[in-house]
Design a protein around this motif. Structure first.
Motif, PDB file in Angstrom:
ATOM      1  N   MET A 239      23.586  51.178  -6.997  1.00 39.26           N
ATOM      2  CA  MET A 239      24.321  50.107  -7.687  1.00 39.26           C
ATOM      3  C   MET A 239      24.179  48.810  -6.898  1.00 39.26           C
ATOM      4  N   ARG A 240      23.815  47.753  -7.598  1.00 38.14           N
ATOM      5  CA  ARG A 240      23.709  46.450  -6.942  1.00 38.14           C
ATOM      6  C   ARG A 240      24.943  45.610  -7.270  1.00 38.14           C
ATOM      7  N   LEU A 241      25.463  44.972  -6.265  1.00 35.21           N
ATOM      8  CA  LEU A 241      26.620  44.107  -6.460  1.00 35.21           C
ATOM      9  C   LEU A 241      26.148  42.731  -6.905  1.00 35.21           C
ATOM     10  N   ARG A 242      26.836  42.196  -7.883  1.00 32.71           N
ATOM     11  CA  ARG A 242      26.518  40.866  -8.367  1.00 32.71           C
ATOM     12  C   ARG A 242      27.634  39.899  -8.014  1.00 32.71           C
ATOM     13  N   PRO A 243      27.285  38.672  -7.664  1.00 27.67           N
ATOM     14  CA  PRO A 243      28.342  37.684  -7.384  1.00 27.67           C
ATOM     15  C   PRO A 243      29.129  37.378  -8.646  1.00 27.67           C
ATOM     16  N   THR A 244      30.416  37.175  -8.481  1.00 30.41           N
ATOM     17  CA  THR A 244      31.259  36.831  -9.617  1.00 30.41           C
ATOM     18  C   THR A 244      30.935  35.416 -10.094  1.00 30.41           C
ATOM     19  N   ARG A 245      30.742  35.266 -11.392  1.00 30.30           N
ATOM     20  CA  ARG A 245      30.446  33.953 -11.956  1.00 30.30           C
ATOM     21  C   ARG A 245      31.740  33.181 -12.166  1.00 30.30           C
ATOM     22  N   ARG A 246      31.782  31.981 -11.632  1.00 30.06           N
ATOM     23  CA  ARG A 246      32.970  31.147 -11.803  1.00 30.06           C
ATOM     24  C   ARG A 246      33.053  30.657 -13.237  1.00 30.06           C
ATOM     25  N   GLN A 247      34.229  30.700 -13.773  1.00 30.95           N
ATOM     26  CA  GLN A 247      34.441  30.309 -15.160  1.00 30.95           C
ATOM     27  C   GLN A 247      34.760  28.828 -15.311  1.00 30.95           C
ATOM     28  N   GLY A 248      35.074  28.173 -14.240  1.00 34.58           N
ATOM     29  CA  GLY A 248      35.429  26.763 -14.320  1.00 34.58           C
ATOM     30  C   GLY A 248      36.108  26.336 -13.032  1.00 34.58           C
ATOM     31  N   PRO A 249      36.511  25.067 -12.953  1.00 37.97           N
ATOM     32  CA  PRO A 249      37.163  24.584 -11.734  1.00 37.97           C
ATOM     33  C   PRO A 249      38.490  25.286 -11.495  1.00 37.97           C
ATOM     34  N   SER A 250      38.830  25.450 -10.230  1.00 34.90           N
ATOM     35  CA  SER A 250      40.112  26.046  -9.868  1.00 34.90           C
ATOM     36  C   SER A 250      41.241  25.070 -10.159  1.00 34.90           C
ATOM     37  N   ASP A 251      42.470  25.553 -10.100  1.00 32.49           N
ATOM     38  CA  ASP A 251      43.615  24.673 -10.320  1.00 32.49           C
ATOM     39  C   ASP A 251      43.640  23.547  -9.287  1.00 32.49           C
ATOM     40  N   THR A 252      43.291  23.872  -8.052  1.00 31.96           N
ATOM     41  CA  THR A 252      43.277  22.845  -7.002  1.00 31.96           C
ATOM     42  C   THR A 252      42.230  21.784  -7.300  1.00 31.96           C
ATOM     43  N   GLU A 253      41.060  22.203  -7.756  1.00 30.27           N
ATOM     44  CA  GLU A 253      40.005  21.246  -8.103  1.00 30.27           C
ATOM     45  C   GLU A 253      40.405  20.391  -9.300  1.00 30.27           C
ATOM     46  N   LEU A 254      41.045  21.015 -10.296  1.00 31.15           N
ATOM     47  CA  LEU A 254      41.511  20.246 -11.439  1.00 31.15           C
ATOM     48  C   LEU A 254      42.520  19.193 -11.013  1.00 31.15           C
ATOM     49  N   ALA A 255      43.493  19.609 -10.207  1.00 26.02           N
ATOM     50  CA  ALA A 255      44.526  18.676  -9.763  1.00 26.02           C
ATOM     51  C   ALA A 255      43.911  17.523  -8.976  1.00 26.02           C
TER      52      ALA A 255
ATOM     53  N   HIS B 114      49.812   6.867 -21.609  1.00 27.66           N
ATOM     54  CA  HIS B 114      48.742   6.214 -20.854  1.00 27.66           C
ATOM     55  C   HIS B 114      47.953   7.298 -20.125  1.00 27.66           C
ATOM     56  N   LEU B 115      46.632   7.285 -20.245  1.00 26.88           N
ATOM     57  CA  LEU B 115      45.816   8.359 -19.691  1.00 26.88           C
ATOM     58  C   LEU B 115      46.043   8.530 -18.194  1.00 26.88           C
ATOM     59  N   ALA B 116      46.230   7.441 -17.468  1.00 24.28           N
ATOM     60  CA  ALA B 116      46.474   7.558 -16.023  1.00 24.28           C
ATOM     61  C   ALA B 116      47.761   8.323 -15.745  1.00 24.28           C
ATOM     62  N   VAL B 117      48.791   8.120 -16.562  1.00 23.59           N
ATOM     63  CA  VAL B 117      50.054   8.828 -16.395  1.00 23.59           C
ATOM     64  C   VAL B 117      49.890  10.310 -16.724  1.00 23.59           C
ATOM     65  N   VAL B 118      49.193  10.603 -17.823  1.00 19.67           N
ATOM     66  CA  VAL B 118      49.003  11.998 -18.222  1.00 19.67           C
ATOM     67  C   VAL B 118      48.242  12.750 -17.135  1.00 19.67           C
ATOM     68  N   LEU B 119      47.220  12.122 -16.581  1.00 16.90           N
ATOM     69  CA  LEU B 119      46.444  12.759 -15.515  1.00 16.90           C
ATOM     70  C   LEU B 119      47.285  12.960 -14.262  1.00 16.90           C
ATOM     71  N   GLU B 120      48.102  11.963 -13.932  1.00 21.67           N
ATOM     72  CA  GLU B 120      48.972  12.102 -12.758  1.00 21.67           C
ATOM     73  C   GLU B 120      49.979  13.226 -12.959  1.00 21.67           C
ATOM     74  N   PHE B 121      50.540  13.294 -14.160  1.00 19.29           N
ATOM     75  CA  PHE B 121      51.479  14.365 -14.473  1.00 19.29           C
ATOM     76  C   PHE B 121      50.809  15.724 -14.357  1.00 19.29           C
ATOM     77  N   ALA B 122      49.598  15.841 -14.902  1.00 18.23           N
ATOM     78  CA  ALA B 122      48.882  17.107 -14.842  1.00 18.23           C
ATOM     79  C   ALA B 122      48.559  17.496 -13.404  1.00 18.23           C
ATOM     80  N   ALA B 123      48.277  16.499 -12.564  1.00 18.33           N
ATOM     81  CA  ALA B 123      47.884  16.767 -11.178  1.00 18.33           C
ATOM     82  C   ALA B 123      49.064  17.085 -10.275  1.00 18.33           C
TER      83      ALA B 123
END
Length: 228
Positions: free
Chosen positions: A1-17, A126-135
């Motif tokens: 059996m060969r091990l395969r690296p796990t494929r990342r599905q997207g940015p982590s929460d830390t990267e998103l923030a 305001h997009l800047a506010v929404v992004l700040e809130f999300a982060a």
């Protein structure tokens, strides 16, 4: 059996923030403080996926090469004088209709539920506010708000790209943190391009009694922690 690296599905929460916080600050009105933060922005961007890091890096290169006076002039010409480049997300979906006032209330209530409140006189979409809130406030709820207005984010990105605005890469980075457009969102973008936002004489009466005749441009909004 060969091990395969796990494929990342997207940015982590830390990267998103991190990506959303940097984008939020870069979409604010340019000032000396923004320019002084460039080394901090660079360090933050280094840890992001290339899809967000590369466009944000291009905008930071622009900050390095442009005088503050030119940045200020270009910001006003871009965001204050072009309706298609409006930073207020509900404008794209609802224009100046009563439905927009109700949508603004949903943003405001989401912030309040997270223990945050906007300065008086500022609109919460305001997009800047929404992004700040999300982060910094509630990542899941902030992401939901962004996805709810995915078509508006995309239309803003397209408008900035068409205008060859230096802020286009910032929207490119934001879009890279969101799922690809669905068929429904693509249809909404096409409709907005063809027809523009809805129009109605009533305006924003359901939200604080204000009734602007077009997109409302306000000073850069800042979320503050609610005092206990």
């Amino acid at each position: 059996m060969r091990l395969r690296p796990t494929r990342r599905q997207g940015p982590s929460d830390t990267e998103l923030a991190t990506a959303w916080q940097v984008a939020s600050l870069l979409l604010g009105y340019p000032d000396e403080e923004m320019l002084e933060r460039r080394p901090l922005f660079r360090r933050a961007v280094e840890g992001l996926p290339a899809s967000a890091a590369e466009p944000l890096g291009r905008f930071l290169d622009h900050l390095d090469a442009t005088s503050l006076r030119d940045l200020e002039t270009d910001y006003v010409a871009t965001f204050d004088h072009r309706k298609r480049c409006c930073l207020y997300l509900t404008y794209y979906a609802y224009g100046d209709t009563r439905k927009r006032g109700m949508a603004l209330l949903r943003f405001k209530r989401a912030y309040e539920a997270a223990g945050l409140v906007l300065d008086e006189g500022e609109l919460p979409d305001h997009l800047a506010v929404v992004l700040e809130f999300a982060a910094t406030g509630d990542l899941a709820e902030g992401r939901r708000l962004l996805l709810e207005h995915r078509a508006g984010v995309e239309l803003l990105r397209l408008a900035l790209t068409e205008a060859r605005s230096p802020w286009a890469p910032v929207l490119e980075a934001v879009s890279a943190t969101l799922p690809p457009l669905t068929g429904r969102d693509e249809d909404a973008v096409a409709r907005l391009i063809a027809e523009g936002p809805p129009e109605e004489e009533v305006g924003l009466a359901p939200y604080g009694g204000a009734e602007p005749s077009g997109p409302v441009f306000l000073p850069d909004p800042v979320l503050e922690a609610r005092s206990s």
